[in-house]
Design an enzyme around this catalytic site. Structure first.
Site, short mmCIF file in Angstrom:
data_model
loop_
_atom_site.label_atom_id
_atom_site.label_comp_id
_atom_site.label_asym_id
_atom_site.label_seq_id
_atom_site.Cartn_x
_atom_site.Cartn_y
_atom_site.Cartn_z
N ASP A 266 45.35 34.06 38.08
CA ASP A 266 44.23 33.65 37.22
C ASP A 266 42.87 33.79 37.87
O ASP A 266 41.92 33.13 37.47
CB ASP A 266 44.43 32.20 36.77
CG ASP A 266 44.20 31.22 37.90
OD1 ASP A 266 44.43 31.58 39.07
OD2 ASP A 266 43.76 30.09 37.63
N GLU A 267 42.75 34.68 38.85
CA GLU A 267 41.54 34.68 39.66
C GLU A 267 41.30 36.07 40.23
O GLU A 267 42.25 36.73 40.68
CB GLU A 267 41.80 33.71 40.81
CG GLU A 267 40.66 33.21 41.57
CD GLU A 267 41.16 32.34 42.74
OE1 GLU A 267 40.40 32.21 43.69
OE2 GLU A 267 42.29 31.83 42.70
N ASP B 149 37.42 32.90 37.61
CA ASP B 149 38.57 32.02 37.82
C ASP B 149 38.83 31.24 36.52
O ASP B 149 37.97 30.47 36.08
CB ASP B 149 38.24 31.07 38.98
CG ASP B 149 39.44 30.26 39.42
OD1 ASP B 149 40.54 30.45 38.87
OD2 ASP B 149 39.26 29.42 40.33
MG LIG Z 1 41.97 28.95 38.26
#
Ligand SMILES: [Mg+2]
Length: 393
Positions: free
Chosen positions: A103-104, A13
């Site tokens: 983003d993960e 993350d």
């Molecule tokens: Mg994040």
């Protein structure tokens, strides 16, 4: 067998993603509190978080908490490019990558020649070197625990939970760390004196079920014992869904446009719920009589597939564009729901939400009798209170 003994799942993350991209691209912002988003806070750097600034907070409140913060407008194309670069590193690491958002992702290091710990160390180094962004990685035997581990390790950290240390790690954590426990559920549990994951683990499942309902009780009990059988799923998952309506040249009244908008929200919401997903971003696309186009997005305070929340955001965006529409005339209206996530994370919002119950009832009738079998009140000219105010910007 490696020492990590079956702990092969990575939850990776990026830290304060949008804000970190801004700090990477503008050295003057490094080490300073940065807020992305001139209205609602879309992201806050860790320096801004230290003042109490949080994502989805209003800009006014954020500036009061952190007057020295630098506020920058979002640059979505830069974030998309960074995300692509990060996911390329993920996919070069292992073929087993399940993207969760921009983003993960979950990665599974099972079958690789190196232990998951080494994979995680190298992944963090490569992303720092090749993309220039900090990323936190949690490693564990289950998806649930890998995600908890990365949450605890943030920012710019790495945390491995070995299988023989799982319960020891989980027990002291606050119940909020359990997937699906929001403020309402946490408050409800606190009312029974249940504050930590250990408190949950020590209770009989039947007691939890009587507090929260059978579904939520079973779910929480399983998580408190790190029972989460879900594998890392690859496969291409859609990042957004959309629909649009061409309008021709005839001028539409505000009421007619609202009916069209409700129709779009209704259709997309149904598709989203059917896919058991929720969205964080609502985007309105407009084309005018002079062929100019505009796109306006709103980020919701929390991911949802519920009609009132999505509709309120869409209405807010349309209202903001009204002067342009009146000026130029509208020839196309489109709506898309983006930043999609799995529904599981929000299933436990308690008490059981009335809006969701209505949505599910509508979807159920449509599944059996077809999509024209049921029409929301507003489409028949009776708005039955499905509007909700737009969260303050
Ligand atoms: Mg994040």
């Amino acid at each position: 067998m490696f020492v990590s003994g079956g702990a092969t799942i990575l939850h990776a993350d990026l830290d304060a993603f949008y804000a970190s991209v801004e700090q990477r691209d503008d050295p003057a912002l490094r080490g300073r509190p940065v807020i992305v988003g001139t209205g609602v806070v879309l992201a806050a750097s860790y320096e801004a978080k230290a003042c109490g600034v949080r994502t989805a907070m209003s800009g006014g409140q954020a500036r009061r908490l952190c007057p020295r913060a630098v506020v920058v407008p979002p640059r979505m194309s830069a974030y998309t490019a960074a995300s692509k670069a990060v996911f390329a590193v993920f996919r070069a690491t292992t073929p087993l990558v399940e993207g969760l958002s921009i983003d993960e992702a979950f990665l599974d290091a099972d079958g690789l020649r190196r232990p998951a710990v080494d994979v995680a160390v190298r992944l963090r180094r490569e992303i720092a070197e090749e993309v220039g962004l900090p990323i936190t990685v949690g490693v564990a035997r289950t998806k649930f625990l890998a995600k908890v581990a990365s949450g605890v390790a943030k920012p710019d950290g790495l945390l491995v939970v070995p299988p023989d240390g799982e319960l020891e790690f989980l027990r002291p954590l606050p119940v909020r760390r359990l997937w699906g426990v929001g403020p309402a559920t946490a408050a409800k549990l606190a009312g029974f004196g249940v504050r930590t994951v250990g408190d949950v683990a020590d209770m009989p499942e039947s007691t939890l079920a009587s507090m929260l309902g059978p579904g939520a009780g079973r779910h929480l009990y399983a998580l408190a014992h790190n029972r989460d059988p879900r594998p890392v799923r690859t496969g291409v998952r859609r990042r957004s869904i959309g629909a649009q309506r061409a309008l021709g040249r005839r001028r539409r009244t505000a009421a007619e446009l609202d009916v069209l908008l409700v129709g779009l929200v209704d259709r997309l919401g149904g598709r989203l719920r059917k896919a058991r997903r929720v969205c964080r971003t609502v985007t309105l696309r407009l084309r005018f009589g002079d062929f100019a186009r505009v796109t306006r997005s709103h980020t919701l305070a929390q991911a949802t597939a519920e009609t009132p929340m999505v509709l309120a955001a869409a209405r807010g965006l349309l209202a903001a564009a009204t002067p342009m529409i009146e000026d130029r005339g509208l020839t196309l209206i489109g709506l898309s729901l983006g930043n999609l996530h799995d529904d599981r994370a929000v299933q436990l919002v308690l008490p059981f939400d009335q809006a969701r119950a209505v949505d599910e009832a509508v979807d159920g009738v449509r599944d059996r009798f077809g999509s024209s079998a049921i029409t929301r009140g507003v489409l028949l000219g009776r708005d039955q209170g499905i509007a909700a105010p737009l969260p303050p910007d």
